[in-house]
Design a protein around this motif. Structure first.
Motif, short mmCIF file in Angstrom:
data_model
loop_
_atom_site.label_atom_id
_atom_site.label_comp_id
_atom_site.label_asym_id
_atom_site.label_seq_id
_atom_site.Cartn_x
_atom_site.Cartn_y
_atom_site.Cartn_z
N LEU A 1 40.66 45.65 41.41
CA LEU A 1 40.73 45.31 42.64
C LEU A 1 41.98 45.95 43.18
O LEU A 1 41.79 46.10 44.88
N ALA A 2 43.03 46.20 42.70
CA ALA A 2 44.01 46.70 43.23
C ALA A 2 43.65 48.77 43.81
O ALA A 2 43.63 48.39 44.27
N LEU A 3 42.66 48.80 42.67
CA LEU A 3 42.37 50.08 43.68
C LEU A 3 41.00 50.46 44.65
O LEU A 3 40.74 51.00 45.29
N ALA A 4 40.07 48.94 44.40
CA ALA A 4 39.10 49.21 44.99
C ALA A 4 39.17 47.58 45.89
O ALA A 4 39.04 46.62 45.34
N ASP A 5 37.58 47.41 47.03
CA ASP A 5 37.99 45.80 47.71
C ASP A 5 36.93 45.81 47.27
O ASP A 5 35.56 46.34 47.09
N PRO A 6 36.78 44.33 46.94
CA PRO A 6 35.60 43.48 46.86
C PRO A 6 34.55 43.17 47.78
O PRO A 6 34.89 43.36 48.87
N PRO A 7 33.54 42.90 47.85
CA PRO A 7 33.27 42.27 48.85
C PRO A 7 34.18 41.12 49.80
O PRO A 7 34.49 39.95 49.40
N GLU A 8 33.56 40.49 51.43
CA GLU A 8 34.56 40.32 51.93
C GLU A 8 34.42 38.69 51.43
O GLU A 8 35.56 38.30 51.69
N GLY A 9 33.46 38.42 51.62
CA GLY A 9 33.04 36.78 51.62
C GLY A 9 33.40 36.28 49.80
O GLY A 9 33.19 35.35 49.92
N ASP A 10 33.16 37.31 49.34
CA ASP A 10 33.87 36.74 47.38
C ASP A 10 35.26 36.78 47.13
O ASP A 10 35.43 36.33 46.06
N ARG A 11 36.20 37.23 48.55
CA ARG A 11 37.29 37.36 48.31
C ARG A 11 38.44 36.07 47.16
O ARG A 11 39.13 36.61 46.51
N LEU A 12 38.65 35.34 48.74
CA LEU A 12 38.48 33.94 47.94
C LEU A 12 38.00 33.82 46.48
O LEU A 12 39.56 33.10 45.98
N GLN A 13 37.06 33.30 46.66
CA GLN A 13 36.78 32.50 45.19
C GLN A 13 36.79 33.66 44.04
O GLN A 13 37.90 33.16 43.23
N ILE A 14 37.10 34.76 44.45
CA ILE A 14 37.22 35.72 43.16
C ILE A 14 39.18 34.90 42.44
O ILE A 14 39.52 35.48 41.33
N LEU A 15 40.03 35.37 43.94
CA LEU A 15 41.37 34.91 43.66
C LEU A 15 41.42 33.69 42.87
O LEU A 15 42.05 33.51 42.38
N ASN A 16 40.84 32.49 43.14
CA ASN A 16 40.34 30.94 42.89
C ASN A 16 40.56 30.73 41.51
O ASN A 16 40.44 30.10 40.49
N GLU A 17 38.97 31.69 41.08
CA GLU A 17 39.16 32.09 39.63
C GLU A 17 39.29 32.21 38.55
O GLU A 17 40.03 31.99 37.60
N ALA A 18 40.10 33.62 38.61
CA ALA A 18 40.91 34.52 37.94
C ALA A 18 42.19 33.63 38.33
O ALA A 18 42.84 33.49 37.21
N TRP A 19 43.14 32.47 39.13
CA TRP A 19 44.21 32.31 38.94
C TRP A 19 43.70 31.01 38.17
O TRP A 19 45.33 30.11 37.56
N LYS A 20 42.59 29.96 38.47
CA LYS A 20 42.65 29.34 37.27
C LYS A 20 43.15 29.26 36.29
O LYS A 20 43.49 28.50 34.75
#
Length: 961
Positions: free
Chosen positions: A470-489
């Motif tokens: 994800l540092a090299l390519a951008d995920p869909p804009e609508g998923d970005r916050l959910q991705i961060l929350n899931e990973a940081w949990k």
């Protein structure tokens, strides 16, 4: 010396405006029309009659064509020799060669494919061991020496016996080797292989390769296996290259050279027979693992035998790997096959895919009883064992996924799901697949990570691999916050600080890239919370440095960056001085690079002053000069970007504070002095030279700042030049007494100038630098008004006394060159109106108004200086110094010619004497003398210069005898 008539004028009167006008270039009217100097030249083709040549027709027309032509093409009658050859070539052959070239280019791996060489160092550094290792060394064989076989069959039989001899015990086992000893032994074997090959001992070379390949079946020290694989395959690569080059060289003779993209039809029978012989030798190796590796190493040699050799060989080698029982040995064998396959036939993806799917079918062996029993014997835990597969699996996935269609990658994902979303397998998928592919399916991968089997491979490593993508390519804009929350949990629940920081480091970049300072502040706060207990940050400085670099790389607005509440507390975790300084340097480099406009933001200033103070305080007696220069450059860059606009007093206060903070770095103090001088000149500009009481006091404060700071500097020429520069600034601001103080300080410092000075680490004579400084000083003294209490030309007199007392080099003429410059100064001072002035400062031309007493004092100084010059010329009347005497005599003559009043009989006679002196011993340059005489004759034609005609008649040219 003759007694000079003080009533006579030595300096000629100058009309500077008239001289400027006469020296200007003559203006020539120019009719532009269509002409422009930057417009391209148009070549007109002139059709005139010319000698006819074969295949060309001559034209008798002399009319000009307006069409633009290439002059080089016109010589060839429009025919390009390369085009002619192309036209005569066989179109079919050209087309087929083009198709073949295109096919070859498409089959070559591009620069976007990460090569094995880039992974090699990382594997060797990561997979190490402290356990003792063993190795079998080939001892050589004396069998068969001294006998000569006459028949080819006997020769082949002898070589096969030698191979049998090797396999039956012509080796020695070395035990209890450290890792470094093991590496050294492998390097010795690699060198032995090259030596054996160079001495035409091909069988011995093959034995060494077989022996090394056997080492890859040994997993007794399992943690070292990936590094062992790297070392052994280096030897296999060397062997494969030697065999290929040997066979390729056999295809070259005096009549033909084998092209790079050849076909088997181009290969002669001898080369093919030799190639087959190598494959037959390898086929006779009894053990599976060495037979597989050695044949794979010369896979490229199949090109000499048939077009389909490689495509037929790859599936067979893939099937051979099925016979390897140990899953770790098996997966590295597959990795090696993928590696040579990508090098020699990257277009044969079907064979590589088959290798991959074979691997998936046998993947469950990793968790079988055999492997578990082996781990128990070696005392290795599953979490330490599974990462050993990563280099091989990552490479296999990288080869399969390279330029693969989306459908194939999706199919691989489905197969991974069928295997229970094994964490090790999933990690390799995310490491090898394209970042864009992973990013667009981020939520799918997060779902797979949640459901995956964690046995031996923790989930936080999977989230780390996802974050790298994800540092090299951008995920869909609508998923970005959910991705961060899931990973940081998952990340924030990690108890081990090292595991935590390894993951957090990756996801900080994702946060900075897609979110605001609020989310970044939350992440930094969480990092501080995890790394502060038990000073865990001390073991993680590289990762913490990486976090800082990622944050400042995305926040170029430093007002926003320093408003991040936890940014400065984060910096406080860098307790080790060397690391803290490196971090500060990174911050300042980004600030200097991206801060476009000057700033007065107190948040930025306070924070960066703290950062710069940290860098400055790290300087000590052991700090290298290069490091000091770097730190000074960064601090100066910050100082130059601070501006309080019209609030000049606040600006000066900042410079005062900066001086107290950065007193150990001389380049910073120099920058501060220049900045304060510029501040004084800006004040003068605002007031248009008419200072009020307040601005006059402020300017004097600026001058005092410089006067106090300069003595603290070490470099003597730095001090001299700053005294001169600051004195000029004081003079421009009508601070006359302060200007005198600067100039007196400079004069008093001249005796301290050493004979040699350090320039960029080398000792150089200082006289040339002193001469340059004094010339600049004289230019300033012209406009400095005399002090009413100190007499006429008091600064010039003091300077002359210092020059007289200074100890000059024995063979140096710089003192006389300085005296010559003094004469130029005195000549300029005797003029009714000086060449230049400072606004609102009355120079001596205004103060004295051509007073006879002032002119008399000026003439008296001229006589004194001229006497010194003539005395020095007398001392040069020695054989070894005659050339110097001639040069100085001519220079003095030119000075008198330019500045002296030659209507003065004594001065006129002196110039004639100097002319004769320059030519007396044949040392003068005749061409220079001729040009000088021509110049005198030319000037004699000017009004008021008729007296030069008589002078020219008295200046004969002497020839050398």
């Amino acid at each position: 010396m003759a007694v000079w008539d003080l009533s006579a004028r030595h300096s000629r009167g100058r009309n500077y405006k008239a001289e400027f006008a006469s020296c200007r270039l003559e203006a020539v009217p120019l009719e532009f029309g269509d002409y422009h100097p930057l417009k391209p030249i148009t070549v007109m083709e002139s059709k005139t009659k010319k000698v006819s040549r074969k295949g060309s027709t001559s034209s008798t027309s002399s009319s000009s064509s307006s069409s633009m032509v290439d002059p080089l093409s016109s010589v060839l009658d429009g025919t390009d020799p390369l085009s002619m050859f192309a036209a005569t070539a066989d179109p079919a052959a050209t087309d087929s060669s083009r198709k073949r070239r295109d096919r070859d280019e498409n089959s070559v791996v591009g620069s976007d494919f990460e090569p094995w060489a880039s992974k090699r160092g990382e594997i060797l550094a990561r997979y190490t061991t402290t356990e003792k290792l063993s190795i079998n060394l080939f001892m050589g064989s004396e069998k068969g020496k001294g006998t000569v076989t006459s028949a080819m069959s006997e020769k082949v039989r002898t070589r096969l016996e030698e191979l049998d001899d090797f396999e039956e015990g012509s080796q020695k086992e070395l035990l209890n080797l450290t890792q470094q000893d093991y590496v050294n032994r492998i390097e010795e074997l690699n060198q032995s292989l090259k030596d054996a090959w160079a001495s035409d001992q091909k069988v011995k070379a093959l034995k060494i390769v077989i022996q090394c390949s056997k080492l890859l079946s040994d997993t007794s020290v399992i943690q070292f296996y990936p590094s062992k694989f790297v070392l052994i395959t280096d030897i296999l690569d060397t062997f494969g290259k030697l065999v290929y080059e040997r066979i390729f060289s056999m295809c070259v003779d005096n009549r033909s050279v084998l092209p790079d993209h050849f076909s088997p039809e181009n290969v002669n029978d001898t080369a093919k027979e030799t190639c087959l012989n190598w494959f037959f030798k390898i086929a006779s190796i009894r053990e599976l693992i060495p037979r597989f590796y050695v044949e794979a190493s010369i896979l490229k040699c199949n090109k000499f035998l048939s077009k389909t050799g490689i495509s037929e060989c790859l599936p067979r080698l893939t099937c051979m790997i099925r016979g390897i029982g140990d899953p770790l040995v098996s997966v590295y064998a597959r990795a090696y096959l993928c590696r040579v396959g990508m090098e020699v036939a990257p277009h044969l993806k079907e064979s590589l895919n088959k290798n991959f799917f074979d691997f998936l079918l046998t993947f469950k062996q990793i968790h079988g009883d055999t492997v578990q029993n082996q781990l128990v014997v070696q005392g290795v835990e599953l979490p330490s064992y599974l990462p050993l597969y990563s280099p091989a699996m990552d490479w296999i996935f990288q080869c399969i996924s390279y330029h693969a269609p989306e459908a194939l990658l999706t199919e691989m994902m489905e197969r991974c799901k069928k295997l229970g979303n094994n964490a090790l397998l999933l990690n390799s998928v995310m490491s090898a697949f394209r970042a864009e592919f992973i990013a667009t399916r981020s939520m799918d991968f997060i779902g797979m990570i949640k459901e995956c089997d964690e046995s031996g491979f923790p989930k936080h490593l999977l989230f780390r691999s996802l974050g790298l993508n994800l540092a090299l390519a951008d995920p869909p804009e609508g998923d970005r916050l959910q991705i961060l929350n899931e990973a940081w949990k998952v990340i924030t629940k990690l108890k081990n600080p090292q595991d935590y920081i390894n993951c957090a480091e990756v996801w900080v970049e994702y946060t900075c890239k897609h979110f605001t300072k609020r989310e970044v502040n939350t992440v930094l706060a969480d990092v501080i919370k995890h790394m502060t207990p038990d000073r865990a940050f001390e073991d993680s400085y590289p990762q913490l440095q990486s976090i800082i670099k990622k944050v400042i790389a995305h926040f170029h607005d430093f007002s926003v960056l320093f408003s991040v509440e936890k940014f400065l507390p984060f910096l406080d975790m860098f307790q080790k001085e060397s690391v803290r300084v490196e971090v500060c340097k990174c911050i300042m480099e980004v600030f200097i690079k991206h801060q476009k406009e000057p700033t007065k933001d107190p948040v930025i200033l306070n924070a960066l002053l703290h950062v710069c103070k940290t860098m400055h305080d790290s300087v000590n007696a052991l700090t290298l000069e290069d490091e000091k220069r770097m730190l000074a450059y960064l601090i100066n860059g910050f100082i130059q970007m601070v501006s309080f606009g019209r609030d000049f007093e606040q600006q000066l206060s900042f410079y005062v504070e900066a001086r107290s903070m950065f007193c150990n770095l001389e380049p910073v103090l120099v920058q501060l002095i220049h900045s304060v001088n510029r501040l004084a000149m800006e004040t003068r500009k605002v007031m248009k030279g008419n200072h009020s009481r307040k601005t006059a006091a402020f300017v004097r404060a600026c001058v005092a700042y410089c006067f106090i700071t300069i003595p603290s500097l070490g470099g003597i020429f730095t001090r001299l030049n700053l005294y001169l520069h600051s004195g000029q600034v004081a003079l421009a601001n009508q601070c006359l007494s302060q200007a005198d103080a600067f100039f007196k300080a400079a004069i008093s410092l001249i005796p301290e100038v050493p004979k040699m000075i350090n320039i960029d680490g080398k000792m150089r004579p200082s006289e040339s630098f002193l001469l340059e400084f004094l010339c600049n000083f004289f230019s300033t003294l012209l406009i400095v008004p005399d002090h009413p209490e100190h007499g006429v030309l008091f600064l010039v007199r003091e300077l002359l006394n210092v020059i007289q007392d200074y100890t000059w080099e024995d063979n140096s003429d710089d003192k006389i060159r300085i005296y010559t410059c003094v004469l130029h100064l005195l000549s300029a001072m005797s003029q009714e109106t000086y060449l230049y002035h400072i606004d609102k400062v009355d120079s001596n031309d205004s103060l004295y108004g051509g007073d006879t007493k002032f002119l008399a004092e000026n003439n008296k100084l001229c006589e004194t200086v001229m006497a010194q010059i003539l005395e020095h010329l007398k001392t040069l009347a020695k054989d070894e110094a005659l050339k110097r005497q001639s040069s100085l005599g001519l220079s003095f003559f030119n000075s008198i010619l330019a500045h002296g009043d030659l209507r003065n009989n004594r001065l006129n006679q002196l110039s004639v004497n100097l002319w004769h002196l320059a030519q007396r011993h044949g040392c003068a340059d005749t061409r220079t003398m001729i040009k000088t005489l021509e110049y005198i004759k030319k000037r004699s034609k000017h009004p008021d210069m008729g007296h030069l005609t008589e002078l020219a008649l008295r200046l004969p040219l002497q020839t050398r005898t």
